[in-house]
Design a protein around this motif. Structure first.
Motif, mmCIF file in Angstrom:
data_model
loop_
_atom_site.group_PDB
_atom_site.id
_atom_site.type_symbol
_atom_site.label_atom_id
_atom_site.label_comp_id
_atom_site.label_asym_id
_atom_site.label_seq_id
_atom_site.Cartn_x
_atom_site.Cartn_y
_atom_site.Cartn_z
ATOM 1 N N GLU A 13 0.837 -1.207 0.000
ATOM 2 C CA GLU A 13 0.000 0.000 0.000
ATOM 3 C C GLU A 13 0.867 1.251 0.000
ATOM 4 O OE1 GLU A 13 -2.479 -0.551 3.432
ATOM 5 O OE2 GLU A 13 -3.747 -2.020 2.407
ATOM 6 N N ASN A 14 1.922 1.234 0.807
ATOM 7 C CA ASN A 14 2.830 2.380 0.854
ATOM 8 C C ASN A 14 3.567 2.561 -0.472
ATOM 9 O OD1 ASN A 14 2.044 2.899 3.470
ATOM 10 N ND2 ASN A 14 3.792 1.879 4.391
ATOM 11 N N ALA A 15 3.901 1.450 -1.127
ATOM 12 C CA ALA A 15 4.523 1.527 -2.449
ATOM 13 C C ALA A 15 3.570 2.215 -3.428
ATOM 14 C CB ALA A 15 4.903 0.142 -2.943
ATOM 15 N N GLY A 16 2.286 1.962 -3.278
ATOM 16 C CA GLY A 16 1.285 2.635 -4.108
ATOM 17 C C GLY A 16 1.257 4.129 -3.858
ATOM 18 N N LEU A 17 1.418 4.537 -2.607
ATOM 19 C CA LEU A 17 1.477 5.961 -2.279
ATOM 20 C C LEU A 17 2.698 6.618 -2.927
ATOM 21 C CD1 LEU A 17 0.583 5.975 1.544
ATOM 22 C CD2 LEU A 17 -0.857 6.734 -0.351
ATOM 23 N N VAL A 18 3.828 5.931 -2.834
ATOM 24 C CA VAL A 18 5.062 6.451 -3.431
ATOM 25 C C VAL A 18 4.903 6.542 -4.943
ATOM 26 C CG1 VAL A 18 7.498 5.957 -3.857
ATOM 27 C CG2 VAL A 18 6.548 5.653 -1.564
ATOM 28 N N TRP A 19 4.376 5.498 -5.554
ATOM 29 C CA TRP A 19 4.144 5.480 -7.009
ATOM 30 C C TRP A 19 3.261 6.659 -7.418
ATOM 31 C CZ3 TRP A 19 6.038 2.629 -10.959
ATOM 32 C CH2 TRP A 19 5.373 2.713 -12.184
ATOM 33 N N GLY A 20 2.186 6.875 -6.678
ATOM 34 C CA GLY A 20 1.285 7.987 -6.983
ATOM 35 C C GLY A 20 1.968 9.338 -6.872
ATOM 36 N N ALA A 21 2.787 9.509 -5.857
ATOM 37 C CA ALA A 21 3.498 10.770 -5.673
ATOM 38 C C ALA A 21 4.495 11.009 -6.801
ATOM 39 C CB ALA A 21 4.215 10.783 -4.323
ATOM 40 N N LEU A 22 5.106 9.945 -7.293
ATOM 41 C CA LEU A 22 6.095 10.084 -8.362
ATOM 42 C C LEU A 22 5.468 10.249 -9.744
ATOM 43 C CD1 LEU A 22 8.767 7.525 -7.136
ATOM 44 C CD2 LEU A 22 8.925 10.030 -7.124
ATOM 45 N N GLN A 23 4.160 10.059 -9.844
ATOM 46 C CA GLN A 23 3.465 10.293 -11.119
ATOM 47 C C GLN A 23 3.597 11.757 -11.540
ATOM 48 O OE1 GLN A 23 1.855 8.168 -13.182
ATOM 49 N NE2 GLN A 23 2.080 6.370 -11.900
ATOM 50 N N LEU A 69 8.726 4.509 4.313
ATOM 51 C CA LEU A 69 9.103 5.045 3.010
ATOM 52 C C LEU A 69 10.195 4.197 2.376
ATOM 53 C CD1 LEU A 69 9.021 7.205 0.791
ATOM 54 C CD2 LEU A 69 10.648 8.526 2.160
ATOM 55 N N PHE A 70 11.218 3.850 3.155
ATOM 56 C CA PHE A 70 12.325 3.087 2.603
ATOM 57 C C PHE A 70 11.928 1.652 2.251
ATOM 58 C CE2 PHE A 70 14.905 6.432 4.786
ATOM 59 C CZ PHE A 70 15.304 7.062 3.614
ATOM 60 N N LEU A 71 11.018 1.068 3.009
ATOM 61 C CA LEU A 71 10.506 -0.257 2.643
ATOM 62 C C LEU A 71 9.759 -0.186 1.312
ATOM 63 C CD1 LEU A 71 9.262 -1.559 6.105
ATOM 64 C CD2 LEU A 71 11.078 -2.567 4.705
ATOM 65 N N ALA A 72 8.945 0.855 1.135
ATOM 66 C CA ALA A 72 8.192 1.036 -0.107
ATOM 67 C C ALA A 72 9.139 1.283 -1.280
ATOM 68 C CB ALA A 72 7.199 2.185 0.037
ATOM 69 N N ARG A 113 13.171 -3.032 -6.279
ATOM 70 C CA ARG A 113 13.367 -4.460 -6.564
ATOM 71 C C ARG A 113 12.611 -4.876 -7.822
ATOM 72 N NH1 ARG A 113 15.616 -8.815 -7.475
ATOM 73 N NH2 ARG A 113 15.153 -10.673 -6.298
ATOM 74 N N GLU A 114 11.470 -4.230 -8.048
ATOM 75 C CA GLU A 114 10.681 -4.517 -9.248
ATOM 76 C C GLU A 114 11.199 -3.762 -10.472
ATOM 77 O OE1 GLU A 114 6.617 -3.641 -8.180
ATOM 78 O OE2 GLU A 114 6.360 -5.604 -7.241
ATOM 79 N N GLY A 115 12.248 -2.954 -10.296
ATOM 80 C CA GLY A 115 12.827 -2.206 -11.411
ATOM 81 C C GLY A 115 12.006 -1.021 -11.850
ATOM 82 N N LYS A 116 11.196 -0.476 -10.949
ATOM 83 C CA LYS A 116 10.282 0.603 -11.319
ATOM 84 C C LYS A 116 10.795 1.992 -10.977
ATOM 85 C CE LYS A 116 6.443 -2.447 -11.157
ATOM 86 N NZ LYS A 116 5.136 -2.498 -11.627
ATOM 87 N N LEU A 117 11.986 2.087 -10.359
ATOM 88 C CA LEU A 117 12.515 3.379 -9.941
ATOM 89 C C LEU A 117 13.937 3.584 -10.454
ATOM 90 C CD1 LEU A 117 11.495 3.454 -6.161
ATOM 91 C CD2 LEU A 117 10.250 4.420 -8.093
ATOM 92 N N THR A 118 14.299 4.852 -10.594
ATOM 93 C CA THR A 118 15.690 5.230 -10.815
ATOM 94 C C THR A 118 16.085 6.175 -9.696
ATOM 95 O OG1 THR A 118 15.133 7.114 -12.226
ATOM 96 C CG2 THR A 118 15.518 5.003 -13.327
ATOM 97 N N PHE A 119 17.352 6.145 -9.331
ATOM 98 C CA PHE A 119 17.870 6.982 -8.263
ATOM 99 C C PHE A 119 19.042 7.790 -8.787
ATOM 100 C CE2 PHE A 119 15.970 3.268 -6.321
ATOM 101 C CZ PHE A 119 15.234 3.792 -5.277
ATOM 102 N N THR A 120 19.076 9.068 -8.431
ATOM 103 C CA THR A 120 20.169 9.948 -8.803
ATOM 104 C C THR A 120 20.646 10.667 -7.554
ATOM 105 O OG1 THR A 120 19.094 10.325 -10.937
ATOM 106 C CG2 THR A 120 20.856 11.843 -10.326
ATOM 107 N N GLU A 121 21.947 10.641 -7.323
ATOM 108 C CA GLU A 121 22.506 11.328 -6.165
ATOM 109 C C GLU A 121 22.609 12.818 -6.468
ATOM 110 O OE1 GLU A 121 23.358 10.170 -3.094
ATOM 111 O OE2 GLU A 121 22.520 8.245 -3.682
ATOM 112 N N ALA A 122 22.072 13.633 -5.588
ATOM 113 C CA ALA A 122 22.197 15.083 -5.675
ATOM 114 C C ALA A 122 23.047 15.541 -4.492
ATOM 115 C CB ALA A 122 20.821 15.729 -5.642
#
Length: 64
Positions: free
Chosen positions: A7-17, A37-40, A46-55
């Motif tokens: 469910e939290n992953a869904g919240l994160v996904w929605g925010a990143l839309q 947040l970090f678990l989500a 793990r599902e390959g749905k995110l990219t991360f960039t260090e700022a």
């Protein structure tokens, strides 16, 4: 616990839309505690749905 993380992953996904966000902004947008947040993020990464960039002061997260 698995259901809560999903469910939290869904919240994160929605925010990143709306576009890439830093961890701090993502935490504010989802109103999740650090642990939740970090678990989500881990789930979605793990599902390959995110990219991360260090700022300079934050990590930027975006949908892959």
């Amino acid at each position: 616990m698995i259901t809560k993380i999903g469910e939290n992953a869904g919240l994160v996904w929605g925010a990143l839309q709306n576009g890439a966000q830093g961890i701090k902004a993502l935490k504010k947008a989802t109103k999740l505690k650090n642990e939740d947040l970090f678990l989500a993020l881990g789930w979605l990464a793990r599902e390959g749905k995110l990219t991360f960039t260090e700022a300079a002061a934050d990590t930027i997260v975006a949908l892959a």
